[in-house]
Design a protein around this motif. Structure first.
Motif, mmCIF file in Angstrom:
data_model
loop_
_atom_site.group_PDB
_atom_site.id
_atom_site.type_symbol
_atom_site.label_atom_id
_atom_site.label_comp_id
_atom_site.label_asym_id
_atom_site.label_seq_id
_atom_site.Cartn_x
_atom_site.Cartn_y
_atom_site.Cartn_z
ATOM 1 N N ALA A 282 0.832 -1.206 0.000
ATOM 2 C CA ALA A 282 0.000 0.000 0.000
ATOM 3 C C ALA A 282 0.866 1.256 0.000
ATOM 4 C CB ALA A 282 -0.931 -0.005 1.203
ATOM 5 N N GLU A 283 1.949 1.245 0.760
ATOM 6 C CA GLU A 283 2.850 2.399 0.777
ATOM 7 C C GLU A 283 3.540 2.580 -0.567
ATOM 8 O OE1 GLU A 283 5.565 2.035 3.992
ATOM 9 O OE2 GLU A 283 4.025 2.065 5.549
ATOM 10 N N LEU A 284 3.948 1.466 -1.181
ATOM 11 C CA LEU A 284 4.642 1.532 -2.471
ATOM 12 C C LEU A 284 3.730 2.056 -3.568
ATOM 13 C CD1 LEU A 284 7.126 0.822 -4.247
ATOM 14 C CD2 LEU A 284 6.130 -1.464 -4.517
ATOM 15 N N LEU A 285 2.506 1.532 -3.628
ATOM 16 C CA LEU A 285 1.593 1.902 -4.712
ATOM 17 C C LEU A 285 0.923 3.244 -4.478
ATOM 18 C CD1 LEU A 285 -0.141 -1.575 -5.294
ATOM 19 C CD2 LEU A 285 1.706 -0.541 -6.615
ATOM 20 N N GLY A 286 0.800 3.652 -3.212
ATOM 21 C CA GLY A 286 0.109 4.902 -2.915
ATOM 22 C C GLY A 286 0.935 6.139 -3.151
ATOM 23 N N GLY A 287 2.255 6.027 -3.052
ATOM 24 C CA GLY A 287 3.100 7.191 -3.258
ATOM 25 C C GLY A 287 2.760 8.338 -2.318
ATOM 26 N N GLY A 288 2.476 8.029 -1.060
ATOM 27 C CA GLY A 288 2.102 9.066 -0.108
ATOM 28 C C GLY A 288 0.611 9.237 0.080
ATOM 29 N N ASP A 289 -0.183 8.663 -0.829
ATOM 30 C CA ASP A 289 -1.653 8.726 -0.730
ATOM 31 C C ASP A 289 -2.138 7.412 -0.129
ATOM 32 O OD1 ASP A 289 -4.390 8.756 -1.072
ATOM 33 O OD2 ASP A 289 -4.312 9.704 -3.038
ATOM 34 N N LYS A 290 -2.455 7.415 1.175
ATOM 35 C CA LYS A 290 -2.831 6.170 1.852
ATOM 36 C C LYS A 290 -4.081 5.542 1.252
ATOM 37 C CE LYS A 290 -0.845 6.905 6.467
ATOM 38 N NZ LYS A 290 -1.160 6.961 7.919
ATOM 39 N N ALA A 291 -5.075 6.375 0.940
ATOM 40 C CA ALA A 291 -6.327 5.843 0.396
ATOM 41 C C ALA A 291 -6.075 5.138 -0.932
ATOM 42 C CB ALA A 291 -7.334 6.976 0.215
ATOM 43 N N LYS A 292 -5.328 5.780 -1.816
ATOM 44 C CA LYS A 292 -5.023 5.179 -3.113
ATOM 45 C C LYS A 292 -4.214 3.893 -2.943
ATOM 46 C CE LYS A 292 -2.473 6.051 -7.414
ATOM 47 N NZ LYS A 292 -1.606 7.027 -8.129
ATOM 48 N N GLY A 293 -3.235 3.916 -2.018
ATOM 49 C CA GLY A 293 -2.399 2.739 -1.799
ATOM 50 C C GLY A 293 -3.206 1.546 -1.331
ATOM 51 N N PHE A 294 -4.112 1.772 -0.371
ATOM 52 C CA PHE A 294 -4.952 0.679 0.113
ATOM 53 C C PHE A 294 -5.881 0.169 -0.981
ATOM 54 C CE2 PHE A 294 -3.797 1.339 4.559
ATOM 55 C CZ PHE A 294 -3.949 0.053 5.053
ATOM 56 N N GLN A 295 -6.458 1.075 -1.757
ATOM 57 C CA GLN A 295 -7.359 0.663 -2.828
ATOM 58 C C GLN A 295 -6.648 -0.261 -3.818
ATOM 59 O OE1 GLN A 295 -8.723 4.398 -4.396
ATOM 60 N NE2 GLN A 295 -9.802 4.930 -2.507
ATOM 61 N N MET A 296 -5.433 0.086 -4.200
ATOM 62 C CA MET A 296 -4.696 -0.717 -5.169
ATOM 63 C C MET A 296 -4.233 -2.038 -4.567
ATOM 64 S SD MET A 296 -2.524 2.271 -7.140
ATOM 65 C CE MET A 296 -1.981 1.161 -8.440
ATOM 66 N N ALA A 297 -3.799 -2.005 -3.305
ATOM 67 C CA ALA A 297 -3.352 -3.238 -2.654
ATOM 68 C C ALA A 297 -4.515 -4.210 -2.485
ATOM 69 C CB ALA A 297 -2.718 -2.921 -1.302
#
Length: 481
Positions: free
Chosen positions: A199-214
Motif C-alpha cells: 500500500a505504501e509503495l503503490l500509494g506514493g504518499g496517498d494512503k487511500a489510493k495505496g490501500f485501494q490498489m493493494a
C-alpha cells in the motif's frame, strides 16, 4: 501426546475399513477413488481466496474506515455489529439454498464460479473513498460491507460444504482440510507481511489510493483462487434428496442429538484461539515490552506453527481415530496453555518458541474438526435418508460466528474487568496478570470445555466405517429405483 490414545480402537477400525472396501456388502461402484494432489490443492485454493481477499479486508478494514475514510470508531463498531448479526442468518439460508441447487456442476461447486467475480469486485469496492458528507459516507460503508458479506456467504458456505461430497474416504477428507488450512495460513502470511508495504509503495504518499490498489490486487487473487477451486474439484457424491421444505430440513437436523452436539463443539472450539489472539498485541506490548516489529514476527511465527500443525493432522488421523485425536489435542493444548503462564516473559526467544510449539499442537485439531462435521453429516443422512450438507455446514458456521462474537466480547470484558487502561504509561499489576491469563489459563480452560463437548460425539472411526457401508448400500438402492 496421542500415541496411546485410541490406539487399539484405531487398529481395529483400520481392519474394519479395510474389510469394508472388499466386502460384497459394499457396492464397489460407490467406493470413491483416492483424490489426487492437484484436486486437494484446488480445494485448498478456496480458503486461500477467502483469506487473501476478505481476510485482507477484515484485517485492515477498521483501521481504513477510522484513520483514512474518517468514520467515528463507534460507528465502525455499529457497522460490524449490524452486518455480523445479519450474516449469521444469511449463512443458514445459504446452506439450505445450496442443498437445493441443481446444475451440471453439482450443488455447491457452481457457486464459486457464479460468485467469484462479484465477490472480488465488492471486496475492492469497500475501500473506495467517495468524497461525500458524513452521513452518505457512513451509509456507503455500511452498504458495501453488507453486500460484501452476502457474497462472502454465497462463496464460503458452499465451499465449506463441498468437502463432504468430494469423497466419502475419511482420510482424504482430513487431507483436504490439511491442504485447505495450509493454504489459508499462506494467505494470512502474505496479508500480514505484504499488504502494508504494498500500500505504501503503490500509494506514493496517498494512503487511500495505496490501500485501494493493494486490496484490488488481493481481491483479484481471490477471484483466481475461487475459479481454480471450481475448475479443480468434483462432486462425486450426489445422493437423492427428499422433496422436503427448508424449514422441515432444519427441524429434522436439530432433532438429531449428534447434530446439536457438533454445534456445541463448534461454538466452543473458536474460543481458545480467538481469546488468545485477541490479547496477543496487549501481551507482546505490555507484558513482554516489545515493539510492533517483534509483535508482527510473533504473530507470523504463530501462523507458521498453525500451518505445520495442519500438515501433521493427516498422519495422526491415518494412524488413530480422528475423534480421539481431536479430544487429546484439546487436552494437550490445555496443558500447554497452563504451562505458558509460568514462562519467563523477559525471554522473547523462549516465549516465541513455546508459543510456536503450542500452536502446532493445537492446530493439529483444525483439519480434524472440519472433517468431523462431514462425518456427523453422513451419520445424519443415514438416520433420515436426506443429505443436507449445506444446512449442516451453514449451521456450524452460524455457531462459529456466535463463538467469534463471544470471544471478541470476552476480550473487551476481560480487559475492562482487569482494569486495563489504554492511556496509562504503564499498566497495573492486575492488568498485566489479566493479560497473561488471557493468553494462557483462560484459553486452556476453553480447550478443556471443547474436550468435554467432544465426548458427546459418537462418530468414531469404527462407527463411521459402518455408516459408510450402510450409506453405500442405501445410495445404490436409491440409484436403482
Amino acid at each position: 501426546m496421542q500415541q496411546n490414545a485410541g490406539a487399539q480402537l484405531g487398529a481395529s477400525a483400520s481392519a474394519t475399513v479395510g474389510a469394508s472396501s472388499t466386502s460384497n456388502a459394499t457396492p464397489s461402484a460407490i467406493v470413491i477413488p483416492k483424490l489426487g494432489l492437484s484436486e486437494k490443492i484446488a480445494y485448498g485454493m478456496g480458503d486461500f481466496s477467502a483469506n487473501i481477499a476478505l481476510g485482507t479486508a477484515v484485517l485492515f478494514l477498521s483501521y481504513f474506515y477510522i484513520d483514512i475514510y474518517g468514520l467515528k470508531p463507534e460507528h465502525v463498531g455499529i457497522i460490524m455489529l449490524i452486518v455480523r448479526c445479519i450474516d449469521a442468518v444469511t449463512d443458514a439460508l445459504m446452506g439450505a439454498l445450496a442443498d437445493r441447487t441443481k446444475s451440471r456442476w453439482g450443488r455447491y461447486r457452481p457457486w464459486m464460479l457464479w460468485m467469484a467475480v462479484p465477490f472480488g469486485i465488492i471486496t475492492a469496492a469497500m475501500f473506495i473513498t467517495p468524497d461525500w458528507d458524513y452521513a452518505p459516507k457512513f451509509a456507503y460503508a455500511l452498504g458495501m460491507y453488507f453486500i460484501s458479506s452476502l457474497f462472502s456467504t454465497a462463496t464460503g458456505v458452499p465451499y465449506c460444504s463441498i468437502n463432504g461430497v468430494m469423497t466419502n474416504d475419511p482420510q482424504d477428507r482430513v487431507s483436504c482440510q490439511s491442504f485447505r488450512f495450509v493454504l489459508a495460513g499462506l494467505a494470512q502470511l502474505i496479508v500480514a507481511l505484504a499488504v502494508l508495504p504494498l500500500a505504501e509503495l503503490l500509494g506514493g504518499g496517498d494512503k487511500a489510493k495505496g490501500f485501494q490498489m493493494a486490496i484490488a490486487i488481493a481481491a483479484t487473487l481471490g477471484v483466481i483462487g475461487y475459479l481454480w477451486c471450481f475448475a479443480g474439484v468434483k462432486e462425486r457424491i450426489v445422493p437423492e434428496r427428499r422433496p422436503t421444505s427448508m424449514w422441515t430440513d432444519f427441524k429434522e437436523a436439530f432433532r438429531d442429538g449428534q447434530f446439536r452436539a457438533m454445534l456445541l463443539v463448534t461454538g466452543l472450539n473458536v474460543l481458545p484461539g480467538f481469546i488468545g489472539s485477541g490479547a496477543v498485541m496487549f501481551f507482546t506490548t505490555w507484558v513482554m515490552g516489545q515493539d510492533s516489529t517483534f509483535s508482527s514476527i510473533y504473530i507470523a511465527s504463530g501462523i507458521g506453527g498453525m500451518m505445520l500443525g495442519c500438515v501433521l493432522a493427516q498422519p495422526f488421523a491415518r494412524r488413530f481415530c480422528k475423534l480421539k485425536v481431536f479430544f487429546w489435542v484439546n487436552i494437550s493444548a490445555a496443558l500447554l496453555s497452563f504451562g505458558f503462564y509460568f514462562l519467563d516473559f523477559s525471554s522473547p526467544y523462549l516465549v516465541t518458541a513455546y508459543n510456536i510449539f503450542k500452536t502446532v499442537v493445537a492446530s493439529i485439531g483444525v483439519p480434524l474438526f472440519w472433517a468431523i462435521i462431514s462425518d456427523v453429516d453422513d451419520a445424519h443422512e443415514l438416520k433420515t435418508g436426506n443429505k443436507c450438507t449445506g444446512i449442516s455446514f451453514s449451521s456450524n458456521l452460524f455457531c462459529l460466528k456466535v463463538g467469534l462474537a463471544l470471544a471478541g466480547a470476552l476480550v473487551g470484558f476481560l480487559l475492562s474487568f482487569f482494569e486495563y487502561d489504554a492511556k496509562a504509561p504503564e499498566q497495573s499489576e492486575a492488568a498485566l496478570q489479566g493479560i497473561i491469563l488471557m493468553v494462557s489459563i483462560i484459553p486452556g480452560v476453553c480447550n478443556l470445555a471443547v474436550a468435554a463437548a467432544v465426548k458427546l460425539l459418537k462418530v468414531d472411526r469404527a462407527t463411521m466405517a459402518e455408516v459408510q457401508r450402510k450409506l453405500a448400500r442405501m445410495r445404490l438402492q436409491q440409484a436403482t429405483h
